[in-house]
Design an enzyme around this catalytic site. Sequence first.
Site, PDB file in Angstrom:
ATOM      1  N   ASP A 199       0.868  -1.181   0.000  1.00 12.65           N
ATOM      2  CA  ASP A 199       0.000   0.000   0.000  1.00 12.65           C
ATOM      3  C   ASP A 199       0.908   1.235   0.000  1.00 12.65           C
ATOM      4  OD1 ASP A 199      -2.015   1.826   0.280  1.00 12.65           O
ATOM      5  OD2 ASP A 199      -2.738   1.133   2.215  1.00 12.65           O
ATOM      6  N   LYS A 257      -1.841  -1.997  -4.288  1.00  9.93           N
ATOM      7  CA  LYS A 257      -2.891  -0.990  -4.467  1.00  9.93           C
ATOM      8  C   LYS A 257      -2.460   0.069  -5.456  1.00  9.93           C
ATOM      9  CE  LYS A 257      -5.341  -1.246  -0.210  1.00  9.93           C
ATOM     10  NZ  LYS A 257      -5.782  -0.618   1.017  1.00  9.93           N
ATOM     11  N   ASP A 280      -6.988  -8.988   7.369  1.00  9.11           N
ATOM     12  CA  ASP A 280      -8.030  -8.763   8.384  1.00  9.11           C
ATOM     13  C   ASP A 280      -8.562  -7.338   8.390  1.00  9.11           C
ATOM     14  OD1 ASP A 280      -5.643  -7.525   9.524  1.00  9.11           O
ATOM     15  OD2 ASP A 280      -6.813  -7.396  11.368  1.00  9.11           O
ATOM     16  N   ARG A 330      -9.837 -13.065   8.356  1.00  2.68           N
ATOM     17  CA  ARG A 330      -8.642 -13.666   7.755  1.00  2.68           C
ATOM     18  C   ARG A 330      -8.935 -15.020   7.113  1.00  2.68           C
ATOM     19  NH1 ARG A 330      -4.122 -10.672   9.402  1.00  2.68           N
ATOM     20  NH2 ARG A 330      -4.175  -9.942  11.535  1.00  2.68           N
TER      21      ARG A 330
HETATM   22  P1  5GP Z   1       1.893  -0.401   3.802  1.00  2.00           P
HETATM   23  O1  5GP Z   1       2.907  -0.462   4.904  1.00  2.00           O
HETATM   24  O2  5GP Z   1       2.433  -0.757   2.442  1.00  2.00           O
HETATM   25  O3  5GP Z   1       1.097   0.870   3.794  1.00  2.00           O
HETATM   26  O4  5GP Z   1       0.792  -1.452   4.144  1.00  2.00           O
HETATM   27  C1  5GP Z   1       1.095  -2.757   4.174  1.00  2.00           C
HETATM   28  C2  5GP Z   1       0.395  -3.465   5.298  1.00  2.00           C
HETATM   29  O5  5GP Z   1      -0.838  -2.847   5.673  1.00  2.00           O
HETATM   30  C3  5GP Z   1       0.060  -4.825   4.748  1.00  2.00           C
HETATM   31  O6  5GP Z   1       1.055  -5.735   5.164  1.00  2.00           O
HETATM   32  C4  5GP Z   1      -1.283  -5.103   5.364  1.00  2.00           C
HETATM   33  O7  5GP Z   1      -1.083  -5.799   6.564  1.00  2.00           O
HETATM   34  C5  5GP Z   1      -1.892  -3.762   5.664  1.00  2.00           C
HETATM   35  N1  5GP Z   1      -2.860  -3.378   4.608  1.00  2.00           N
HETATM   36  C6  5GP Z   1      -2.697  -2.492   3.598  1.00  2.00           C
HETATM   37  N2  5GP Z   1      -3.802  -2.401   2.834  1.00  2.00           N
HETATM   38  C7  5GP Z   1      -4.678  -3.268   3.360  1.00  2.00           C
HETATM   39  C8  5GP Z   1      -6.007  -3.659   2.998  1.00  2.00           C
HETATM   40  O8  5GP Z   1      -6.625  -3.213   2.016  1.00  2.00           O
HETATM   41  N3  5GP Z   1      -6.579  -4.587   3.782  1.00  2.00           N
HETATM   42  C9  5GP Z   1      -5.960  -5.133   4.876  1.00  2.00           C
HETATM   43  N4  5GP Z   1      -6.640  -6.022   5.570  1.00  2.00           N
HETATM   44  N5  5GP Z   1      -4.722  -4.794   5.243  1.00  2.00           N
HETATM   45  C10 5GP Z   1      -4.081  -3.877   4.490  1.00  2.00           C
END
Ligand code: 5GP
Length: 186
Positions: free
Chosen positions: A113, A141, A169, A175
């Site tokens: 993300d 994303k 989750d 999950r």
């Molecule tokens: P980032 O650090 O890249 O912003 O986000 C990564 C982490 O956030 C992922 O490992 C995941 O655990 C959580 N995450 C990001 N987007 C989502 C989403 O749409 N749904 C869920 N359940 N977790 C997300």
Amino acid sequence: MSNGRIGHGSSHPGYELAMLIPRAEIQRRVAALARRIHRIYDNQPLVVIGVMSGALFFLSDLLRRLEQPLQVELVTLRSYRGKSTKPSKIQWIHRMQADVAGKHVLLVDDILDSGQTLATVLRTIRRQKPLSCRTCVLLRKERAEKPKVEADWIGFPIADVFVVGYGLDFDGLYRNIPDIAVLQQK
Ligand code: 5GP
Ligand code: MG
């Protein structure tokens, strides 16, 4: 399952689940990713590092399809999401134990993300001077802002929506859904 509905209803009032990626499609894609990964490393030993808890299902399905000798390592980070669906501050819960110096490393996560999570783990891995370090995420994303890091292998690009299931989750739940669904407000 094929009519766009999923067996599990939403446990959160005001929210509903909408099918995004059915289980069969996930499995096909995981098999294709495993073939590509195998082509890069051939039969060289690998350390596969999975980011818990979201990558739980993806990691285990991918591992079952990789044929080279490999070690598995788990790290846990929490992104303080709780009932929030936006990226927030991250915290280490369980750090890496393995020594990856001079080894090929594959970092596996559920979703890319903002890229904060991968960037944090990558920093720790690279400090140990591995022979190589690549990343594989099931979902990425498509957001306006570029992520902090890019992944070498991506299962599915998805819109900027909040997804659950297949290890992912919301507030600790969903999950165990075998498909990937969008959690949306009614
Ligand atoms: P980032 O650090 O890249 O912003 O986000 C990564 C982490 O956030 C992922 O490992 C995941 O655990 C959580 N995450 C990001 N987007 C989502 C989403 O749409 N749904 C869920 N359940 N977790 C997300
Ligand atoms: Mg995660």
